[in-house]
Every structure is written in C-alpha cells, then in structure tokens.
Design a protein around this motif. Structure first.
Motif, PDB file in Angstrom:
ATOM      1  N   TYR A   1       0.869  -1.338   0.104  1.00 30.90           N
ATOM      2  CA  TYR A   1      -0.135   0.156   0.013  1.00 30.90           C
ATOM      3  C   TYR A   1       0.894   1.277   0.007  1.00 30.90           C
ATOM      4  N   GLY A   2       2.036   1.157  -0.077  1.00 26.47           N
ATOM      5  CA  GLY A   2       2.968   2.236   0.153  1.00 26.47           C
ATOM      6  C   GLY A   2       3.103   2.986  -1.162  1.00 26.47           C
ATOM      7  N   PRO A   3       3.688   4.207  -1.206  1.00 27.46           N
ATOM      8  CA  PRO A   3       3.638   5.045  -2.272  1.00 27.46           C
ATOM      9  C   PRO A   3       4.464   4.514  -3.495  1.00 27.46           C
ATOM     10  N   ILE A   4       4.208   5.094  -4.607  1.00 28.25           N
ATOM     11  CA  ILE A   4       5.101   4.507  -5.752  1.00 28.25           C
ATOM     12  C   ILE A   4       6.420   4.926  -5.723  1.00 28.25           C
ATOM     13  N   VAL A   5       7.354   4.437  -6.494  1.00 26.72           N
ATOM     14  CA  VAL A   5       8.646   4.705  -6.386  1.00 26.72           C
ATOM     15  C   VAL A   5       8.870   6.141  -6.956  1.00 26.72           C
ATOM     16  N   GLY A   6       9.570   6.921  -6.540  1.00 31.31           N
ATOM     17  CA  GLY A   6       9.912   8.235  -7.371  1.00 31.31           C
ATOM     18  C   GLY A   6       9.660   9.369  -6.279  1.00 31.31           C
ATOM     19  N   THR A   7       9.753  10.664  -6.815  1.00 31.96           N
ATOM     20  CA  THR A   7       9.730  11.854  -5.961  1.00 31.96           C
ATOM     21  C   THR A   7       8.405  12.217  -5.706  1.00 31.96           C
ATOM     22  N   HIS A   8       8.029  12.541  -4.268  1.00 36.27           N
ATOM     23  CA  HIS A   8       6.857  12.765  -3.748  1.00 36.27           C
ATOM     24  C   HIS A   8       6.905  14.435  -3.137  1.00 36.27           C
ATOM     25  N   ARG A   9       5.640  14.938  -3.187  1.00 36.18           N
ATOM     26  CA  ARG A   9       5.589  16.149  -2.375  1.00 36.18           C
ATOM     27  C   ARG A   9       4.751  15.697  -1.133  1.00 36.18           C
ATOM     28  N   ILE A  10       5.191  16.177   0.007  1.00 39.92           N
ATOM     29  CA  ILE A  10       4.490  15.482   1.218  1.00 39.92           C
ATOM     30  C   ILE A  10       3.746  16.414   1.852  1.00 39.92           C
ATOM     31  N   GLU A  11       2.539  15.857   2.505  1.00 34.08           N
ATOM     32  CA  GLU A  11       1.748  16.810   3.103  1.00 34.08           C
ATOM     33  C   GLU A  11       1.491  16.288   4.390  1.00 34.08           C
ATOM     34  N   ILE A  12       1.525  17.055   5.533  1.00 39.15           N
ATOM     35  CA  ILE A  12       1.216  16.115   6.832  1.00 39.15           C
ATOM     36  C   ILE A  12       0.109  17.084   7.352  1.00 39.15           C
ATOM     37  N   ILE A  13      -1.070  16.592   8.181  1.00 37.04           N
ATOM     38  CA  ILE A  13      -2.178  17.070   8.892  1.00 37.04           C
ATOM     39  C   ILE A  13      -2.340  16.397  10.034  1.00 37.04           C
ATOM     40  N   SER A  14      -2.873  17.107  10.940  1.00 38.15           N
ATOM     41  CA  SER A  14      -3.331  16.671  12.247  1.00 38.15           C
ATOM     42  C   SER A  14      -4.900  16.180  11.928  1.00 38.15           C
ATOM     43  N   THR A  15      -5.147  15.138  12.771  1.00 39.21           N
ATOM     44  CA  THR A  15      -6.510  14.754  13.041  1.00 39.21           C
ATOM     45  C   THR A  15      -7.173  14.876  14.309  1.00 39.21           C
ATOM     46  N   ASP A  16      -6.226  15.539  14.997  1.00 41.69           N
ATOM     47  CA  ASP A  16      -6.698  15.755  16.430  1.00 41.69           C
ATOM     48  C   ASP A  16      -7.811  16.741  16.444  1.00 41.69           C
ATOM     49  N   ASP A  17      -9.015  16.283  17.047  1.00 43.58           N
ATOM     50  CA  ASP A  17     -10.261  17.206  17.292  1.00 43.58           C
ATOM     51  C   ASP A  17     -10.501  17.790  18.579  1.00 43.58           C
ATOM     52  N   GLY A  18      -9.410  17.681  19.542  1.00 44.77           N
ATOM     53  CA  GLY A  18      -9.587  18.013  20.737  1.00 44.77           C
ATOM     54  C   GLY A  18     -10.479  17.256  21.593  1.00 44.77           C
ATOM     55  N   GLY A  19     -10.938  16.250  21.155  1.00 47.25           N
ATOM     56  CA  GLY A  19     -12.051  15.328  21.854  1.00 47.25           C
ATOM     57  C   GLY A  19     -13.646  16.010  21.522  1.00 47.25           C
TER      58      GLY A  19
END
Length: 155
Positions: free
Chosen positions: A77-95
């Motif tokens: 299920y990993g990314p395809i081989v090559g160059t990727h732009r990385i996006e990081i988000i938080s899924t913390d909703d504070g409860g």
C-alpha cells in the motif's frame, strides 16, 4: 447455437478477462515507508501523511496514519517509487468533533469555551514544499520536524 456452446464461449471469455487483469506488467512499483513526525519537538499525536507524486513521478497518491509521531506503510500500500510532495495534517479534534452537535452540547454544559487541538500549519499540508524520494531498495525512513511558526524544517 445451443446452450452448451454459448456457456462454453462465455466461460472462455470470462477466463480471458480475468487473466488479463492478473500480473499486469503495467503495475506501478511501490515501496514501504516509515518515519516520525515531530511538531515543536514533540511527536504529533495523530494525523495523516500524504505522498503526492510530483515531477516525472506519475501515479496515485498514498497516505499513512500518524500515531504518536510514527507512521509506517508496507510495500503493498506504500507510495510509488519516485519523488513525492509531502503533506502532513493533524487529525486531533480536541475530543469534540466540529460536526457533532451532542459533543457541542456537552462542551457547553462543561463550560468549555475553547477547544485545544493540535493543528499543523498549512505550510506543511496544502502549501507544503516538503519533498522526498522513495526508492525501490530503501530504506525509506523519513523524519520531519515541523514548527508551529510555519518554518519548514526536514531532518
């Protein structure tokens, strides 16, 4: 044409279609990835990291869940081989999920006027300029040190 011939012809066609979908040489090469995400020096409690193909790398996006700063995706299920732009988000909703009216009522009953939740600045998600190269032989260990003041820093 009798029923037996029609059934045989249909079975042969079905088998050919099934075989055509198996073992295609057009499959994109994928690789496993793992790593850590820190926000202001602390592990990001929960979030998602996306690998978005960029440049000459063509193919689908992939993602991994971040739990206590760590992420890991197997090759399947990993990314395809090559160059990727990385996006990081938080899924913390504070409860208190924003679209949960019952949670909103509980929050009001408890006198909570502000929800403390961890957010990752847009500089690391929608506007991210972080990139990584995923290789077939690995290791694809990626560590990201993010800052709330939006300065991108990769370790």
């Amino acid at each position: 044409m009798n029923f037996n011939r029609l059934a045989s012809a249909f079975s042969v066609c079905l088998a050919l279609v099934a075989l055509a979908g198996c073992g295609s040489s057009n499959e994109l090469p994928r690789a496993s990835v793992r790593g850590m995400v820190l926000l202001d020096g602390e592990p990001l409690p929960e979030g998602i990291i996306r690998f978005v193909p960029t440049g000459a790398t063509k193919g689908p996006k992939s993602f991994a869940e971040i739990r206590v700063g760590m992420f890991k995706v197997d090759k399947q299920y990993g990314p395809i081989v090559g160059t990727h732009r990385i996006e990081i988000i938080s899924t913390d909703d504070g409860g208190f999920p924003e679209d949960d009216e019952e949670a909103f009522k509980r929050m009001q009953e408890q006198g909570i006027t502000k929800i403390d939740k961890i957010t990752v600045p847009a500089a690391y998600n929608k506007r991210s300029q972080l990139t990584e190269s995923v290789t077939p032989e690995g290791p694809n260990d990626f560590n990201f040190e993010l800052s709330s003041n939006s300065k991108q820093k990769k370790n």
